[in-house]
Design an enzyme around this catalytic site. Sequence first.
Site, PDB file in Angstrom:
ATOM      1  N   LYS A  22       0.841  -1.207  -0.163  1.00  4.89           N
ATOM      2  CA  LYS A  22      -0.077   0.163  -0.009  1.00  4.89           C
ATOM      3  C   LYS A  22       0.950   1.176  -0.060  1.00  4.89           C
ATOM      4  O   LYS A  22       0.573   2.346  -0.735  1.00  4.89           O
ATOM      5  CB  LYS A  22      -0.980  -0.085   1.149  1.00  4.89           C
ATOM      6  N   ASN A  23       1.823   1.417   0.945  1.00  8.70           N
ATOM      7  CA  ASN A  23       2.617   2.541   1.057  1.00  8.70           C
ATOM      8  C   ASN A  23       3.607   2.844  -0.104  1.00  8.70           C
ATOM      9  O   ASN A  23       4.278   3.825  -0.362  1.00  8.70           O
ATOM     10  CB  ASN A  23       3.497   2.765   2.215  1.00  8.70           C
ATOM     11  N   CYS A 117      -5.326  13.537  13.127  1.00  7.36           N
ATOM     12  CA  CYS A 117      -5.526  12.378  12.821  1.00  7.36           C
ATOM     13  C   CYS A 117      -5.501  11.644  14.216  1.00  7.36           C
ATOM     14  O   CYS A 117      -4.837  12.013  15.021  1.00  7.36           O
ATOM     15  CB  CYS A 117      -4.649  11.863  11.822  1.00  7.36           C
ATOM     16  N   ARG A 122       0.130  14.843  13.069  1.00 11.72           N
ATOM     17  CA  ARG A 122       0.784  14.706  11.472  1.00 11.72           C
ATOM     18  C   ARG A 122       0.895  15.903  10.514  1.00 11.72           C
ATOM     19  O   ARG A 122       0.204  15.834   9.766  1.00 11.72           O
ATOM     20  CB  ARG A 122      -0.108  13.583  10.770  1.00 11.72           C
ATOM     21  N   ASP A 310       4.242   0.926  11.954  1.00 13.00           N
ATOM     22  CA  ASP A 310       3.233   0.122  11.579  1.00 13.00           C
ATOM     23  C   ASP A 310       3.193  -1.176  11.990  1.00 13.00           C
ATOM     24  O   ASP A 310       1.905  -1.758  11.805  1.00 13.00           O
ATOM     25  CB  ASP A 310       3.214   0.031   9.951  1.00 13.00           C
ATOM     26  N   ARG A 402      -8.632  -0.533   4.683  1.00 13.31           N
ATOM     27  CA  ARG A 402      -7.950   0.713   3.640  1.00 13.31           C
ATOM     28  C   ARG A 402      -6.406   0.085   3.441  1.00 13.31           C
ATOM     29  O   ARG A 402      -5.819   0.325   2.278  1.00 13.31           O
ATOM     30  CB  ARG A 402      -7.523   1.870   4.705  1.00 13.31           C
TER      31      ARG A 402
HETATM   32  C1  UD1 Z   1       4.300   6.870   5.919  1.00 12.75           C
HETATM   33  C2  UD1 Z   1       3.239   5.719   5.995  1.00 12.75           C
HETATM   34  C3  UD1 Z   1       2.996   5.190   7.215  1.00 12.75           C
HETATM   35  C4  UD1 Z   1       4.063   5.149   8.248  1.00 12.75           C
HETATM   36  C5  UD1 Z   1       4.820   6.333   8.285  1.00 12.75           C
HETATM   37  C6  UD1 Z   1       6.158   6.033   9.221  1.00 12.75           C
HETATM   38  C7  UD1 Z   1       2.273   5.920   3.822  1.00 12.75           C
HETATM   39  C8  UD1 Z   1       1.081   6.153   2.911  1.00 12.75           C
HETATM   40  N1  UD1 Z   1       2.491   5.964   5.089  1.00 12.75           N
HETATM   41  O1  UD1 Z   1       3.333   8.004   6.478  1.00 12.75           O
HETATM   42  O2  UD1 Z   1       2.188   4.062   7.068  1.00 12.75           O
HETATM   43  O3  UD1 Z   1       3.369   4.742   9.637  1.00 12.75           O
HETATM   44  O4  UD1 Z   1       5.397   6.491   6.871  1.00 12.75           O
HETATM   45  O5  UD1 Z   1       6.951   5.131   8.676  1.00 12.75           O
HETATM   46  O6  UD1 Z   1       3.627   5.762   3.404  1.00 12.75           O
HETATM   47  N2  UD1 Z   1       6.197  14.629  10.172  1.00 12.75           N
HETATM   48  C9  UD1 Z   1       6.391  16.120  10.651  1.00 12.75           C
HETATM   49  N3  UD1 Z   1       6.142  16.972   9.658  1.00 12.75           N
HETATM   50  C10 UD1 Z   1       6.058  16.578   8.259  1.00 12.75           C
HETATM   51  C11 UD1 Z   1       5.863  15.282   7.912  1.00 12.75           C
HETATM   52  C12 UD1 Z   1       5.778  14.219   9.026  1.00 12.75           C
HETATM   53  O7  UD1 Z   1       6.324  16.354  11.828  1.00 12.75           O
HETATM   54  O8  UD1 Z   1       6.126  17.614   7.364  1.00 12.75           O
HETATM   55  C13 UD1 Z   1       6.266  13.679  11.481  1.00 12.75           C
HETATM   56  C14 UD1 Z   1       4.784  13.009  11.295  1.00 12.75           C
HETATM   57  O9  UD1 Z   1       3.945  13.849  12.208  1.00 12.75           O
HETATM   58  C15 UD1 Z   1       5.049  11.847  12.158  1.00 12.75           C
HETATM   59  C16 UD1 Z   1       6.833  11.420  11.715  1.00 12.75           C
HETATM   60  O10 UD1 Z   1       7.139  12.910  11.213  1.00 12.75           O
HETATM   61  O11 UD1 Z   1       5.355  12.019  13.708  1.00 12.75           O
HETATM   62  C17 UD1 Z   1       6.688  10.343  10.625  1.00 12.75           C
HETATM   63  O12 UD1 Z   1       5.903  10.870   9.429  1.00 12.75           O
HETATM   64  P1  UD1 Z   1       5.942  10.307   7.892  1.00 12.75           P
HETATM   65  O13 UD1 Z   1       7.302   9.650   8.049  1.00 12.75           O
HETATM   66  O14 UD1 Z   1       5.913  11.576   7.062  1.00 12.75           O
HETATM   67  O15 UD1 Z   1       4.879   9.530   7.860  1.00 12.75           O
HETATM   68  P2  UD1 Z   1       4.144   9.434   6.443  1.00 12.75           P
HETATM   69  O16 UD1 Z   1       4.646   9.657   5.354  1.00 12.75           O
HETATM   70  O17 UD1 Z   1       2.731  10.319   6.969  1.00 12.75           O
END
Ligand code: UD1
Length: 423
Positions: A22-23, A117, A122, A310, A402
């Site tokens: 999925k990711n 969320c 996030r 995850d 999902r």
């Molecule tokens: C992706 C995965 C999700 C997984 C996560 C971490 C997808 C679709 N989803 O989510 O399943 O749990 O990686 O392995 O690929 N953060 C910030 N600012 C930002 C972006 C992120 O502070 O601009 C923080 C988030 O709040 C969180 C952490 O960074 O605490 C990790 O987030 P991120 O690695 O971005 O996860 P996703 O890409 O949302």
Amino acid sequence: MAKYIVKHSGPLNGEVVISGAKNAVLPLMAAALLTDGDCVIKDVPALRDVSVMKEILISLGSEIESLEENVLKIKTEDILSTEAQFELVNKMRASILIMGPLLARKGRAIIPHPGGCTIGKRPIDLHLKGLSALGAEIIDCEEEGYIEAVAGPQGLIGDSIYLDFPSVGATENIMMAAVLATGTTHIENAAEEPEIVDLANFLNKMGAKIKGAGTDTIRIEGVSKLGDVRHTVIPDRIETGTFMLAAAITKGNVHIMNAVPDHVKPIIAKLRECGVIIEVGDDELIVRGDLDPQTATDIKTLPYPGFPTDIQSPFMAYLTTVEGFSTVVETVFENRFMHVSQLNKMGASIETAGNKATIRGHSKLRGCQVMATDLRAGAALVLAGLVAEGETEITEIYHVERGYEKFIEKFASLGADIVKIED
Ligand code: UD1
């Protein structure tokens, strides 16, 4: 509301084939916006999130065809709208990934303000910081509820970007924006997840020039145009981990096929510490949980190649059943212990303090009504339900759908007593 009824099932045995990740597939689909060429993607899992991404792409001008089961062809002759609709984006956080491609191809992207969320705030500050470093002006219209990004008159310009945290989504968005930028972009402290490597491979097949994906520094030399691509999505490492845990928790023997063992190294290591026997092949794993005793371990979630957040909740469900005390420290998300109260409702003994959970093992779990508070929490409750006495009723299962393809069918084929009751 639809729900799952899970009954005590005994050891799960047999073979299971892992679906495309999925990711990985969601960013690949977003990347299809970068070209007017044909993007053929194989091993696309049939998931709710994939359907949402399809709807988003279609709303922006893509044509999407199902060539056969799990094979999609996406063609975006032109982008007809640079504005993502709230109703669609609101359904799935990963829809933020269209921002980089829209900006790269059309010089403009408008997305609804991402809301909160269940697993924390996030934020998307790192996505915006990266796009802004490439020269995009970011207009945050919080009151109107959207964020607009506009490239300068020369389009996006490559630059060096340091991410304060190796965010998966931000790394993907910046990579997709940078492939069509003028000049070279370096992403420092980039995420190293396998899904990042898959996206880089996909983009390079289209004609992009990306090096270093899978390390903490990614170098992207901009090109003026991208073309056709054919690509097979990598296997889902979180689904792989879930079935490894299904074998462990039920004391079963499961042969997991279409896996990449390298992608699940921390899960293999931690399960072995607990006493689970795991045989590793090139693209398969045999997981045997039938040897006693299985004992406690400590886990700390980290960005890849650390232990995946995850798998934290499914692993915690398993730890409630082994001997001894375990601890789980969640460092990636700020509020990812929603499953704890549900597991405790089933008879687990878990205490939390801040981002640390302490689990007293050997709990006698009992079936009751519980709620899937998020996707992976849902998987954790199913695992707990398989070994709980009696019947576990799990509500809010749309979360599970999902992210897991043929979830019920795969579990049932291994001998799990699980059924879905429709609305
Ligand atoms: C992706 C995965 C999700 C997984 C996560 C971490 C997808 C679709 N989803 O989510 O399943 O749990 O990686 O392995 O690929 N953060 C910030 N600012 C930002 C972006 C992120 O502070 O601009 C923080 C988030 O709040 C969180 C952490 O960074 O605490 C990790 O987030 P991120 O690695 O971005 O996860 P996703 O890409 O949302």
